[in-house]
Design an enzyme around this catalytic site. Structure first.
Site, PDB file in Angstrom:
ATOM      1  N   HIS A  54      -1.814  -8.171   4.726  1.00 27.70           N
ATOM      2  CA  HIS A  54      -0.978  -7.838   5.883  1.00 27.70           C
ATOM      3  C   HIS A  54      -1.460  -8.482   7.179  1.00 27.70           C
ATOM      4  CE1 HIS A  54       1.369  -4.823   3.660  1.00 27.70           C
ATOM      5  NE2 HIS A  54       0.227  -4.582   3.040  1.00 27.70           N
ATOM      6  N   HIS A 185       4.455   1.589  -4.977  1.00 31.99           N
ATOM      7  CA  HIS A 185       4.621   2.854  -4.266  1.00 31.99           C
ATOM      8  C   HIS A 185       5.644   3.714  -5.003  1.00 31.99           C
ATOM      9  CE1 HIS A 185       2.152   1.864  -0.730  1.00 31.99           C
ATOM     10  NE2 HIS A 185       2.546   0.625  -0.968  1.00 31.99           N
ATOM     11  N   ILE A 240     -13.778  -0.726  -3.018  1.00 31.35           N
ATOM     12  CA  ILE A 240     -13.342   0.569  -2.476  1.00 31.35           C
ATOM     13  C   ILE A 240     -12.105   1.086  -3.211  1.00 31.35           C
ATOM     14  CG2 ILE A 240     -12.324   1.695  -0.446  1.00 31.35           C
ATOM     15  CD1 ILE A 240     -14.178  -0.085   1.262  1.00 31.35           C
ATOM     16  N   ASP A 264      -5.057  -7.319   0.082  1.00 30.36           N
ATOM     17  CA  ASP A 264      -4.327  -6.244   0.771  1.00 30.36           C
ATOM     18  C   ASP A 264      -4.950  -5.982   2.137  1.00 30.36           C
ATOM     19  OD1 ASP A 264      -2.281  -4.415   1.098  1.00 30.36           O
ATOM     20  OD2 ASP A 264      -3.288  -2.794   0.024  1.00 30.36           O
ATOM     21  N   GLY A 300      -4.820  -0.202   3.361  1.00 32.49           N
ATOM     22  CA  GLY A 300      -5.147  -1.589   3.086  1.00 32.49           C
ATOM     23  C   GLY A 300      -6.651  -1.780   3.018  1.00 32.49           C
TER      24      GLY A 300
END
Length: 372
Positions: A54, A185, A240, A264, A300
């Protein structure tokens, strides 16, 4: 330019010690000048392609400006990510249209090459919106997509969709030949996901995140995707988002032909800890962790794709050959640019990265045949 003595990643997916020449912007049989780079002790790999990020260095693709895109492109290139397909967020239609228009008119003069758009919203599930803005979630709408894609000059390469939403299956059938469809999503279970794949979805957005988990009785989206050999899956290997053991297990389930490493990343990437934004929402960055204000919802990543690739190899025990395939070759194939990018082959754009063999640190980035 001629690069000598490096271990070169070939189109066969192995490393071979050989010379590589460039003639202007492309890889050629002979060098067009007298520049020689000694790659002793280094790997030479194709420049990476990030098909899902992004932002970075304080800018976001959704800023909708050439200045933001260029700042992101310059940073990404400096990290060895030489081709980019940045992602939108779930936003109002007019805002998305402005972002598409900015991409369509972007001159592509500096930094990583803008090769398309990943439209991550707004056709998602409100229940699994994650860090997306729920106020702008929209039912799947083929005509709305076509209008936005027209505004982009046909640059949308990936379109996220939750197949369980009303009208989604019809939308999938209508658009399957116009854009790569990606399940994202979503509250879909195994059966609904499998039906979506059968109707035309071929891609999974950030596997395991913003979807049901994989369990022995409810295999969910991951299980359905693993079962379908035509489906590829994105993985965020920042250390993560996904446990290292799960990354290794996913490589065993899918194989390295169907995995696409992504970052991301959001605008805090390449920046100090502090407050940032994603899709109009406040994000807190601490180290490599970026969350919404609740401190729980991951917003993100704060890691670029090259560092994700290194993490996959050094901390997750993924073979380097597989990691390069999943960060350079597979993403380029997934968005239809492999004829020009994604491998070190005659006639292709000379986007390459020299990495130290000992720690995979970057020695030199070559973009369009020039060192940067």
């Amino acid at each position: 330019m001629k690069i000598i003595n490096a271990k070169v990643y070939t189109e066969d997916g192995v490393f071979e010690t050989k010379d590589v020449c460039t003639d202007g912007e492309k890889i050629s049989e002979v060098s067009s000048d007298d520049i020689v780079i000694d790659g002793t002790g280094c790997y030479l790999i194709p420049g990476l392609t990030d098909v899902h990020f992004h932002g970075c260095v304080g800018h976001d693709f959704c800023d909708g400006s050439h200045e933001a895109i260029e700042a992101m492109a310059v940073y990404e290139a400096s990290q060895g990510v030489t081709t980019i397909v940045p992602a939108t967020m779930t936003l109002a239609k007019d805002t998305l249209k402005g972002i598409c228009e900015a991409a369509a008119t972007y001159p592509n003069k500096k930094g990583a090459i803008l090769c398309g758009i990943n439209m991550e919203g707004p056709f998602i599930s409100l229940a699994r919106k994650g860090a997306q803005n729920g106020a702008y979630v929209h039912r799947p709408d083929a005509e709305m997509f076509r209008e936005l894609n027209q505004a982009s000059g046909g640059m949308v390469k990936l379109l996220a969709i939750a197949p369980e939403e009303p009208g989604a299956m019809e939308c999938i059938e209508a658009l399957k030949d116009e854009v790569v469809l990606s399940i994202a999503h979503t509250t879909a279970d195994y059966q609904i996901a499998a039906e979506g794949f059968k109707k035309g979805i071929t891609h999974v957005t950030h596997l395991y995140n913003a979807m049901s988990g994989l369990s022995h009785r409810e295999p969910g989206v991951a299980g359905a995707a693993a079962d379908d050999e035509h489906v590829e899956a994105e993985l965020i290997c920042d250390g993560i988002h996904i446990h290292p053991a799960t990354v290794r297990q996913t490589f065993k389930m899918f194989g390295d032909d169907r995995i696409i490493l992504i970052s991301d990343s959001m605008e805090a990437t390449g920046m100090p800890d502090g407050e940032y934004a994603l899709g109009g929402q406040k994000v807190i960055k601490k180290g490599n962790l970026a969350t919404l204000e609740d401190g729980k919802t991951i917003a993100g990543s704060a890691t670029n794709l090259m560092d994700c690739m290194r993490t996959a190899v050094i901390k997750m025990n993924i073979p380097l050959e597989s990691a390069v395939k999943c960060a350079a070759v597979n993403p380029a194939k997934s968005v239809g640019i492999y004829d020009q990018y994604g491998s070190i082959a005659l006639g292709k754009c000379a986007n390459m990265v020299l990495l130290k063999q000992e720690d995979l640190s970057t020695v030199q980035v070559i973009l369009k045949g020039k060192t940067i």
